[in-house]
Write an enzyme that holds these catalytic residues in place. Structure first.
Site, PDB file in Angstrom:
ATOM      1  N   TYR A   1       0.842  -1.197   0.000  1.00  0.00           N
ATOM      2  CA  TYR A   1       0.000   0.000   0.000  1.00  0.00           C
ATOM      3  C   TYR A   1       0.873   1.242   0.000  1.00  0.00           C
ATOM      4  CZ  TYR A   1       0.931   0.951   4.960  1.00  0.00           C
ATOM      5  OH  TYR A   1       1.531   1.276   6.157  1.00  0.00           O
TER       6      TYR A   1
ATOM      7  N   ARG B   1       8.081   4.527  -4.585  1.00  0.00           N
ATOM      8  CA  ARG B   1       8.147   3.535  -3.505  1.00  0.00           C
ATOM      9  C   ARG B   1       7.065   2.479  -3.679  1.00  0.00           C
ATOM     10  NH1 ARG B   1       7.700   5.581   2.612  1.00  0.00           N
ATOM     11  NH2 ARG B   1       5.531   5.902   1.961  1.00  0.00           N
TER      12      ARG B   1
ATOM     13  N   ARG C   1      -7.460 -20.517  -2.434  1.00  0.00           N
ATOM     14  CA  ARG C   1      -6.468 -20.390  -1.368  1.00  0.00           C
ATOM     15  C   ARG C   1      -5.417 -21.485  -1.464  1.00  0.00           C
ATOM     16  NH1 ARG C   1      -4.403 -21.669   3.368  1.00  0.00           N
ATOM     17  NH2 ARG C   1      -3.860 -19.986   4.835  1.00  0.00           N
TER      18      ARG C   1
ATOM     19  N   LYS D   1       6.497  -1.791   1.805  1.00  0.00           N
ATOM     20  CA  LYS D   1       5.322  -1.237   2.493  1.00  0.00           C
ATOM     21  C   LYS D   1       4.162  -2.230   2.380  1.00  0.00           C
ATOM     22  CE  LYS D   1       3.174   3.307   3.233  1.00  0.00           C
ATOM     23  NZ  LYS D   1       3.675   3.483   4.599  1.00  0.00           N
TER      24      LYS D   1
ATOM     25  N   GLU E   1      12.264   2.384  14.060  1.00  0.00           N
ATOM     26  CA  GLU E   1      11.387   3.458  13.584  1.00  0.00           C
ATOM     27  C   GLU E   1      10.103   3.437  14.385  1.00  0.00           C
ATOM     28  OE1 GLU E   1      10.353   2.681   9.483  1.00  0.00           O
ATOM     29  OE2 GLU E   1      10.196   0.536   9.859  1.00  0.00           O
TER      30      GLU E   1
ATOM     31  N   LEU F   1      11.336   1.347   6.798  1.00  0.00           N
ATOM     32  CA  LEU F   1      10.721   1.826   5.570  1.00  0.00           C
ATOM     33  C   LEU F   1      11.430   3.098   5.120  1.00  0.00           C
ATOM     34  CD1 LEU F   1       8.219   1.430   3.627  1.00  0.00           C
ATOM     35  CD2 LEU F   1       7.125   3.218   4.990  1.00  0.00           C
TER      36      LEU F   1
END
Length: 262
Positions: free
Chosen positions: A12, A31, A79, A125, A157, A182
């Site tokens: 995301y 990114r 799945r 991310k 972070e 990140l």
């Protein structure tokens, strides 16, 4: 049967919106694309088409200030760990939010330290955010607004931000980019602004003890810009009030963001 739902197999991105325009858009889209490539997820459209769609979302929602959220998952398939969907799933939405008039800019925020239990590829991310959810909940339960993750004695972070300190000699310190954190888009912009202002900046790891004894501390992110940290684990940072460097960087960033937003 979407793999994002079943396996957290997706990524995301969040981009700030000021005055109806995108902030640091190129950095965020780059990114976003890097994260997709790291997981070998097909990018659904060219970057410029996604950016055009973001602008359309902003216009349709009449949003002047807030964020645009983008998400891509590997797609829908039965799945199975090795299933390969025909196409990725793409979702985007806007969220109005007060970015400029944020009371925390004047009062500062409190953070708590917690063990970093996240996976090793934090440079991606990923939508796999359970560790961050738990950290945010623990922080809130302890009266704080953010958690700083600790690994091998060093701050990695924040749960949703980049961590910074200002040493006693006025040097601005943040951890260097690696798979451990990140690569923050706001971080990069703030660092460039700081260097242009003549601030001394060091990219290195720092311990929790060093952070607690720092002159100032702060966090940066797309949805908060720059916010001062005034307390870490119930210990005041500096004099326990927002410091001048954090305030200066916040002002510089907002001015630059408004000037360069697209």
């Amino acid at each position: 049967m979407d793999r994002g739902f079943l396996f957290a197999d997706g990524i995301y991105e969040v981009t700030a919106v000021l005055d109806g325009r995108l902030v640091d858009s190129a950095s965020h889209l780059a990114r976003f694309q890097r994260s997709a490539e790291a997981l070998a997820i097909a990018f659904p459209w060219p970057v410029d088409a996604i950016e055009a769609m973001e602008r359309e979302l902003i216009a349709r929602n009449g949003m002047e200030e807030g964020t645009v959220y983008l998400q891509i998952t590997r797609g829908v398939a039965e799945r199975d760990f090795l299933s390969e969907p025909d196409s990725p799933t793409f979702v985007a939405f806007t969220q109005p939010k007060r970015l400029i008039d944020n009371p925390a800019a004047d009062t500062g925020i409190k953070v708590v330290s917690l063990p970093d239990i996240r996976w090793a590829r934090r440079d991606i991310k990923s939508v796999m955010l359970l560790a961050q959810v738990l950290a945010k909940r623990e922080a809130a339960a302890r009266g704080a607004q953010e958690a700083w993750m600790i690994e091998d004695g060093f701050v990695t972070e924040g749960a949703s931000s980049t961590a910074w300190i200002v040493t006693t000699d006025g040097t601005l310190v943040t951890r260097p980019n690696s798979r451990a954190i990140l690569p923050g888009c706001t971080r990069a912009a703030v660092e460039a602004l700081g260097l242009a202002e003549g601030l001394r900046i060091e990219e290195r790891a720092f311990t929790l003890t060093e952070a607690q004894s720092a002159r100032e501390a702060m966090v940066t992110s797309a949805s908060t810009f720059v916010l001062p940290v005034v307390m870490i684990d119930d210990r005041p940072v500096g004099d326990g009030r927002p410091g001048p460097i954090a305030a200066k960087l916040r002002g510089l960033y907002i001015a630059a963001a408004r000037n360069s937003a697209t």
